[in-house]
Design a protein around this motif. Sequence first.
Motif, mmCIF file in Angstrom:
data_model
loop_
_atom_site.group_PDB
_atom_site.id
_atom_site.type_symbol
_atom_site.label_atom_id
_atom_site.label_comp_id
_atom_site.label_asym_id
_atom_site.label_seq_id
_atom_site.Cartn_x
_atom_site.Cartn_y
_atom_site.Cartn_z
ATOM 1 N N PRO A 1 50.423 130.308 94.749
ATOM 2 C CA PRO A 1 50.731 129.660 93.470
ATOM 3 C C PRO A 1 49.853 128.424 93.296
ATOM 4 C CG PRO A 1 52.735 129.990 94.764
ATOM 5 C CD PRO A 1 51.574 130.312 95.647
ATOM 6 N N ALA A 2 49.515 128.109 92.056
ATOM 7 C CA ALA A 2 48.675 126.941 91.791
ATOM 8 C C ALA A 2 49.465 125.640 91.874
ATOM 9 C CB ALA A 2 48.015 127.069 90.411
ATOM 10 N N ALA A 3 50.687 125.638 91.371
ATOM 11 C CA ALA A 3 51.480 124.408 91.290
ATOM 12 C C ALA A 3 52.040 124.014 92.648
ATOM 13 C CB ALA A 3 52.617 124.578 90.289
ATOM 14 N N PHE A 4 52.011 122.725 92.928
ATOM 15 C CA PHE A 4 52.514 122.228 94.208
ATOM 16 C C PHE A 4 53.984 122.575 94.409
ATOM 17 C CE2 PHE A 4 54.528 119.095 96.922
ATOM 18 C CZ PHE A 4 53.766 119.241 98.061
ATOM 19 N N THR A 5 54.819 122.382 93.390
ATOM 20 C CA THR A 5 56.252 122.658 93.551
ATOM 21 C C THR A 5 56.500 124.122 93.874
ATOM 22 O OG1 THR A 5 56.493 122.873 91.159
ATOM 23 C CG2 THR A 5 57.025 120.725 92.119
ATOM 24 N N GLU A 6 55.726 125.026 93.288
ATOM 25 C CA GLU A 6 55.878 126.451 93.610
ATOM 26 C C GLU A 6 55.448 126.725 95.045
ATOM 27 O OE1 GLU A 6 54.216 129.175 90.709
ATOM 28 O OE2 GLU A 6 54.443 127.616 89.176
ATOM 29 N N GLN A 7 54.393 126.057 95.495
ATOM 30 C CA GLN A 7 53.964 126.218 96.878
ATOM 31 C C GLN A 7 55.047 125.726 97.832
ATOM 32 O OE1 GLN A 7 50.046 124.975 98.033
ATOM 33 N NE2 GLN A 7 49.075 125.859 96.204
ATOM 34 N N CYS A 8 55.685 124.599 97.495
ATOM 35 C CA CYS A 8 56.783 124.076 98.330
ATOM 36 C C CYS A 8 57.906 125.091 98.448
ATOM 37 C CB CYS A 8 57.350 122.795 97.719
ATOM 38 S SG CYS A 8 56.453 121.321 98.130
ATOM 39 N N HIS B 1 51.731 114.101 96.704
ATOM 40 C CA HIS B 1 52.696 115.196 96.777
ATOM 41 C C HIS B 1 53.917 114.881 97.636
ATOM 42 C CE1 HIS B 1 50.020 117.791 94.642
ATOM 43 N NE2 HIS B 1 49.131 117.861 95.609
ATOM 44 N N ASP C 1 57.598 115.128 96.067
ATOM 45 C CA ASP C 1 58.004 116.509 95.789
ATOM 46 C C ASP C 1 58.249 117.285 97.078
ATOM 47 O OD1 ASP C 1 57.932 116.231 93.016
ATOM 48 O OD2 ASP C 1 55.823 116.815 92.893
ATOM 49 N N GLU D 1 61.922 118.994 98.114
ATOM 50 C CA GLU D 1 62.123 120.405 98.478
ATOM 51 C C GLU D 1 62.697 120.518 99.883
ATOM 52 O OE1 GLU D 1 62.435 124.436 97.968
ATOM 53 O OE2 GLU D 1 62.010 122.914 96.444
ATOM 54 N N HIS E 1 48.200 123.340 99.198
ATOM 55 C CA HIS E 1 48.521 121.920 99.086
ATOM 56 C C HIS E 1 49.404 121.440 100.227
ATOM 57 C CE1 HIS E 1 46.611 121.794 95.226
ATOM 58 N NE2 HIS E 1 47.447 122.675 94.718
#
Length: 118
Positions: free
Chosen positions: A36-43, A76, A79, A83, A107
């Motif tokens: 995923p591109a977004a940091f929150t999705e990666q978390c 980051h 965030d 998480e 990330h």
Amino acid sequence: VKAVSEYLKGAVEVPHHRTLVIVGAQTPVDDKGKTPAAFTEQCRLVWAKVADALAEKNLEPRHIVAVETDLTARDHLADAVAEQQRHVRHQVAQTVRVVGLSDEGWHLQVAVVAARTR
């Protein structure tokens, strides 16, 4: 984990007859090889993978005694902590590093140590 600066100040001892599981760094790559591109999705993805790895050994996030988080940017941190707090609601030994990771699209990555002491 209340904040990254508040960590377990002692040591955790796991008796020889108990279960100790070390989950190597989980990366933000899904089962289809996509990141995923977004940091929150990666978390979310990384912590889901941590939970899955623990479940394979009949453990849960409540068994985590240590967390190592590698971030690519200090921005980051808040965030990442948010998480982590969704999964780990107790004090643990905590290490956070700001590093370069092997894939420029990643990330963060997270490794944990879990123990069942009862």
